[in-house]
Design a protein around this motif. Structure first.
Motif, PDB file in Angstrom:
ATOM      1  N   GLN A   2       0.834  -1.192   0.000  1.00  0.00           N
ATOM      2  CA  GLN A   2       0.000   0.000   0.000  1.00  0.00           C
ATOM      3  C   GLN A   2       0.872   1.247   0.000  1.00  0.00           C
ATOM      4  OE1 GLN A   2      -3.230  -0.888   0.249  1.00  0.00           O
ATOM      5  NE2 GLN A   2      -4.278   1.057   0.229  1.00  0.00           N
ATOM      6  N   ARG A   3       0.568   2.175  -0.906  1.00  0.00           N
ATOM      7  CA  ARG A   3       1.283   3.449  -0.934  1.00  0.00           C
ATOM      8  C   ARG A   3       0.269   4.551  -1.178  1.00  0.00           C
ATOM      9  NH1 ARG A   3       4.670   1.272   1.203  1.00  0.00           N
ATOM     10  NH2 ARG A   3       6.881   0.986   0.711  1.00  0.00           N
ATOM     11  N   GLY A   4       0.166   5.481  -0.223  1.00  0.00           N
ATOM     12  CA  GLY A   4      -0.740   6.599  -0.404  1.00  0.00           C
ATOM     13  C   GLY A   4      -2.180   6.180  -0.591  1.00  0.00           C
ATOM     14  N   ARG A 116       1.740   0.999 -11.593  1.00  0.00           N
ATOM     15  CA  ARG A 116       2.898   1.813 -11.959  1.00  0.00           C
ATOM     16  C   ARG A 116       3.420   1.344 -13.312  1.00  0.00           C
ATOM     17  NH1 ARG A 116       1.512   4.069  -7.804  1.00  0.00           N
ATOM     18  NH2 ARG A 116       2.827   4.761  -6.062  1.00  0.00           N
ATOM     19  N   ILE A 117       4.010   2.284 -14.066  1.00  0.00           N
ATOM     20  CA  ILE A 117       4.671   1.949 -15.321  1.00  0.00           C
ATOM     21  C   ILE A 117       6.104   2.464 -15.249  1.00  0.00           C
ATOM     22  CG2 ILE A 117       4.778   2.381 -17.813  1.00  0.00           C
ATOM     23  CD1 ILE A 117       1.714   2.731 -17.738  1.00  0.00           C
ATOM     24  N   ASP A 156       6.206  11.035 -14.696  1.00  0.00           N
ATOM     25  CA  ASP A 156       6.152  11.667 -13.377  1.00  0.00           C
ATOM     26  C   ASP A 156       7.533  11.722 -12.737  1.00  0.00           C
ATOM     27  OD1 ASP A 156       3.141  11.967 -12.966  1.00  0.00           O
ATOM     28  OD2 ASP A 156       3.332   9.854 -13.531  1.00  0.00           O
ATOM     29  N   VAL A 157       8.337  10.702 -13.009  1.00  0.00           N
ATOM     30  CA  VAL A 157       9.701  10.635 -12.490  1.00  0.00           C
ATOM     31  C   VAL A 157      10.620  10.252 -13.654  1.00  0.00           C
ATOM     32  CG1 VAL A 157      11.260   9.512 -10.848  1.00  0.00           C
ATOM     33  CG2 VAL A 157       8.847   9.875 -10.238  1.00  0.00           C
ATOM     34  N   LEU A 158      11.761  10.925 -13.762  1.00  0.00           N
ATOM     35  CA  LEU A 158      12.719  10.590 -14.812  1.00  0.00           C
ATOM     36  C   LEU A 158      14.084  10.372 -14.167  1.00  0.00           C
ATOM     37  CD1 LEU A 158      13.110  10.169 -17.833  1.00  0.00           C
ATOM     38  CD2 LEU A 158      13.660  12.602 -18.044  1.00  0.00           C
ATOM     39  N   CYS A 159      14.660   9.184 -14.417  1.00  0.00           N
ATOM     40  CA  CYS A 159      15.936   8.803 -13.831  1.00  0.00           C
ATOM     41  C   CYS A 159      17.034   8.911 -14.889  1.00  0.00           C
ATOM     42  CB  CYS A 159      15.861   7.373 -13.298  1.00  0.00           C
ATOM     43  SG  CYS A 159      14.545   7.140 -12.065  1.00  0.00           S
ATOM     44  N   VAL A 160      18.084   9.641 -14.587  1.00  0.00           N
ATOM     45  CA  VAL A 160      19.136   9.928 -15.573  1.00  0.00           C
ATOM     46  C   VAL A 160      20.497   9.494 -15.028  1.00  0.00           C
ATOM     47  CG1 VAL A 160      17.831  11.864 -16.525  1.00  0.00           C
ATOM     48  CG2 VAL A 160      19.521  12.282 -14.726  1.00  0.00           C
ATOM     49  N   PRO A 161      21.516   9.380 -15.912  1.00  0.00           N
ATOM     50  CA  PRO A 161      22.860   9.010 -15.462  1.00  0.00           C
ATOM     51  C   PRO A 161      23.484  10.059 -14.546  1.00  0.00           C
ATOM     52  CG  PRO A 161      22.619   8.664 -17.830  1.00  0.00           C
ATOM     53  CD  PRO A 161      21.412   9.429 -17.384  1.00  0.00           C
ATOM     54  N   LYS A 162      24.476   9.628 -13.788  1.00  0.00           N
ATOM     55  CA  LYS A 162      25.226  10.533 -12.916  1.00  0.00           C
ATOM     56  C   LYS A 162      26.035  11.529 -13.757  1.00  0.00           C
ATOM     57  CE  LYS A 162      24.593   8.669  -8.696  1.00  0.00           C
ATOM     58  NZ  LYS A 162      25.712   7.962  -8.046  1.00  0.00           N
ATOM     59  N   GLN A 163      26.125  12.760 -13.264  1.00  0.00           N
ATOM     60  CA  GLN A 163      26.972  13.796 -13.865  1.00  0.00           C
ATOM     61  C   GLN A 163      26.616  14.091 -15.327  1.00  0.00           C
ATOM     62  OE1 GLN A 163      29.719  15.370 -12.056  1.00  0.00           O
ATOM     63  NE2 GLN A 163      28.591  14.445 -10.370  1.00  0.00           N
ATOM     64  N   ALA A 373       6.828   6.713  -4.849  1.00  0.00           N
ATOM     65  CA  ALA A 373       6.418   7.990  -5.444  1.00  0.00           C
ATOM     66  C   ALA A 373       4.926   8.227  -5.248  1.00  0.00           C
ATOM     67  CB  ALA A 373       6.752   7.991  -6.941  1.00  0.00           C
ATOM     68  N   LYS A 374       4.584   9.479  -5.009  1.00  0.00           N
ATOM     69  CA  LYS A 374       3.180   9.826  -4.778  1.00  0.00           C
ATOM     70  C   LYS A 374       2.421   9.835  -6.095  1.00  0.00           C
ATOM     71  CE  LYS A 374       4.105  12.642  -0.682  1.00  0.00           C
ATOM     72  NZ  LYS A 374       3.994  13.998  -0.081  1.00  0.00           N
ATOM     73  N   GLU A 375       1.183   9.398  -6.032  1.00  0.00           N
ATOM     74  CA  GLU A 375       0.339   9.407  -7.224  1.00  0.00           C
ATOM     75  C   GLU A 375       0.159  10.840  -7.714  1.00  0.00           C
ATOM     76  OE1 GLU A 375      -1.201   7.021  -8.954  1.00  0.00           O
ATOM     77  OE2 GLU A 375      -0.278   5.415  -7.798  1.00  0.00           O
ATOM     78  N   PRO A 376       0.134  11.053  -9.054  1.00  0.00           N
ATOM     79  CA  PRO A 376      -0.116  12.402  -9.580  1.00  0.00           C
ATOM     80  C   PRO A 376      -1.503  12.890  -9.177  1.00  0.00           C
ATOM     81  CG  PRO A 376      -0.238  10.771 -11.335  1.00  0.00           C
ATOM     82  CD  PRO A 376       0.287  10.064 -10.131  1.00  0.00           C
ATOM     83  N   VAL A 377      -1.585  14.176  -8.880  1.00  0.00           N
ATOM     84  CA  VAL A 377      -2.872  14.775  -8.513  1.00  0.00           C
ATOM     85  C   VAL A 377      -3.668  15.077  -9.763  1.00  0.00           C
ATOM     86  CG1 VAL A 377      -4.000  16.702  -7.358  1.00  0.00           C
ATOM     87  CG2 VAL A 377      -1.887  15.749  -6.416  1.00  0.00           C
ATOM     88  N   VAL A 378      -4.860  14.523  -9.888  1.00  0.00           N
ATOM     89  CA  VAL A 378      -5.732  14.763 -11.024  1.00  0.00           C
ATOM     90  C   VAL A 378      -6.675  15.911 -10.694  1.00  0.00           C
ATOM     91  CG1 VAL A 378      -7.399  13.764 -12.608  1.00  0.00           C
ATOM     92  CG2 VAL A 378      -5.588  12.332 -11.652  1.00  0.00           C
ATOM     93  N   GLN A 379      -6.535  17.018 -11.403  1.00  0.00           N
ATOM     94  CA  GLN A 379      -7.373  18.187 -11.126  1.00  0.00           C
ATOM     95  C   GLN A 379      -8.578  18.189 -12.053  1.00  0.00           C
ATOM     96  OE1 GLN A 379      -5.032  21.719 -11.284  1.00  0.00           O
ATOM     97  NE2 GLN A 379      -3.691  21.117  -9.607  1.00  0.00           N
TER      98      GLN A 379
END
Length: 381
Positions: A2-4, A116-117, A156-163, A373-379
């Motif tokens: 369970q998350r959020g 999640r994707i 929502d989240v982007l993971c990139v290489p160091k430096q 990671a928190k779920e995106p807020v749907v407005q």
């Protein structure tokens, strides 16, 4: 789990099998999910395999064929999508429209949307079904460049290489897009971060522990001027050369027939590349994202040849910028090898420059971020 307030029961890991890097990163993450959350359902999908069988090999060979036969054309296409917003928009729209088959099959395979994707290819976010738009997405960059196509549909989240990016650029992208940008590094097989001494590796591989080792690779398909390079270097009998031809059987046969020398070891596809990298003093290779990520983990200096336009040129520039590699070609490699192994050349200093680039916890951090990671807020109005 369970998350959020939302139960995370299924993670969908998307890749696209152009080359080997995207799938290898997805496999590393799949293994890490299994280690950290063994009861979680994690399913890996190569989107390329969802394209009809009659079209899939044509698409794959078309990509490789363009790189091999028309590198300049590929360079222009890559460069245009990188720098021209209009062409980038049209490209992303075309990808979305042409992906109707993929989206349909994803909907059929997963009638209940995943929690999640995670995608290791920028097309992943563009090719998801429309009714998944509120699913939290995590992008994982597997080359040493942040191509703007990653931001065509922002994860929502982007993971990139160091430096890879300066602090100001990181903050600017986050401010403009709203995504969370993390310098996690590229996920690879953890075997490449295992500490194995050169002596131990050479003994395990049956190599002379007292002579230098140069590893020569052309990626999984043995691309590049490997034959010319071996021909140029065969006179250095005091060096052990290990040539990995990957799945290029014809190249393997030609080299085996031509170079029956005790100081030149010709090998086809091997699963223990990590051990060969531990044994080596130097890697001569094309700058593919997967190969150089593995070499970075092993702190292995590199000579780079024939970078393809686009991602490989970006990978090459990253390594040159951090001064852990140099460009080579058959006509210059003998002089460069002599200098590299000369008594006055400080090879240890190059190995030390790898320190800020290392990311042994990349897979672990990406998995943790995906789960927390928190779920995106749907407005809504």
């Amino acid at each position: 789990m369970q998350r959020g307030g939302i139960a995370i029961e299924r993670i969908l890991l998307l890749s696209m099998g152009f080359g080997t890097g995207h799938n290898a990163a997805a496999k590393a993450l799949e293994c890490q999910f299994a280690k950290q959350r063994p009861h979680l359902s994690v399913e890996v999908v190569d989107l390329l395999k969802l394209i009809p069988g009659s079209f899939h090999p044509l698409l794959q060979s078309g990509y490789q064929g363009m790189l091999n036969k028309f590198p300049t054309l590929y360079h222009y296409l890559y460069d245009w999508t990188h720098h021209n917003k209009i062409i980038r928009y049209v490209s992303s729209e075309m990808i979305e429209k042409m992906g109707w088959t993929i989206r349909k099959k994803l909907s059929q395979l997963f009638p209940d949307e995943p929690a999640r994707i995670v995608t290791t290819h920028p097309f992943g976010t563009l090719l998801c079904p429309a009714d998944w738009e509120n699913v939290l997405t995590v992008g994982v960059v597997t080359d040493y460049e942040l191509h703007p196509i990653w931001l065509a549909r922002v994860p929502d989240v982007l993971c990139v290489p160091k430096q890879l990016l300066r602090r100001g650029d990181l903050e600017r992208i986050q401010w403009k897009t709203g995504l969370k940008l993390l310098e996690t590094g590229i996920p690879i097989n953890p075997a490449f971060y295992e500490e194995v001494s050169a002596l131990e590796a050479r003994l395990q591989l049956g190599l002379d522990p007292n002579r230098p080792v140069v590893l020569i690779m052309g990626g999984g398909t043995g691309l590049g001027p490997l034959e010319q390079i071996v021909e140029e270097l065969k006179g250095f009998t005091w060096i052990q050369f290990v040539v990995l031809t990957g799945k290029n059987h014809n190249l393997y046969q030609r080299l085996k027939k031509k170079h029956d020398c005790p100081h030149i070891l010709i090998e086809a596809f091997r699963r223990d590349v990590a051990l060969f990298m531990s044994a080596a003093d130097l890697l001569v290779t094309k700058p593919g994202g997967l190969t150089i990520s593995e070499a970075i983990a092993k702190r292995l200096p590199m000579f780079l040849f024939e970078a393809f336009p686009g991602q490989e040129e970006a990978n090459q520039q990253y390594l040159l910028h951090h001064r852990v590699a140099m460009i080579t070609r058959p006509s210059t490699i003998r002089i460069q090898i002599e200098k590299f192994f000369s008594p006055g050349f400080n090879r240890q200093r190059i190995r030390e420059r790898f320190t800020p680039l290392l990311s042994p916890g990349a897979s672990r951090r990406i998995v943790r971020e995906t789960l927390t990671a928190k779920e995106p807020v749907v407005q809504t109005l």
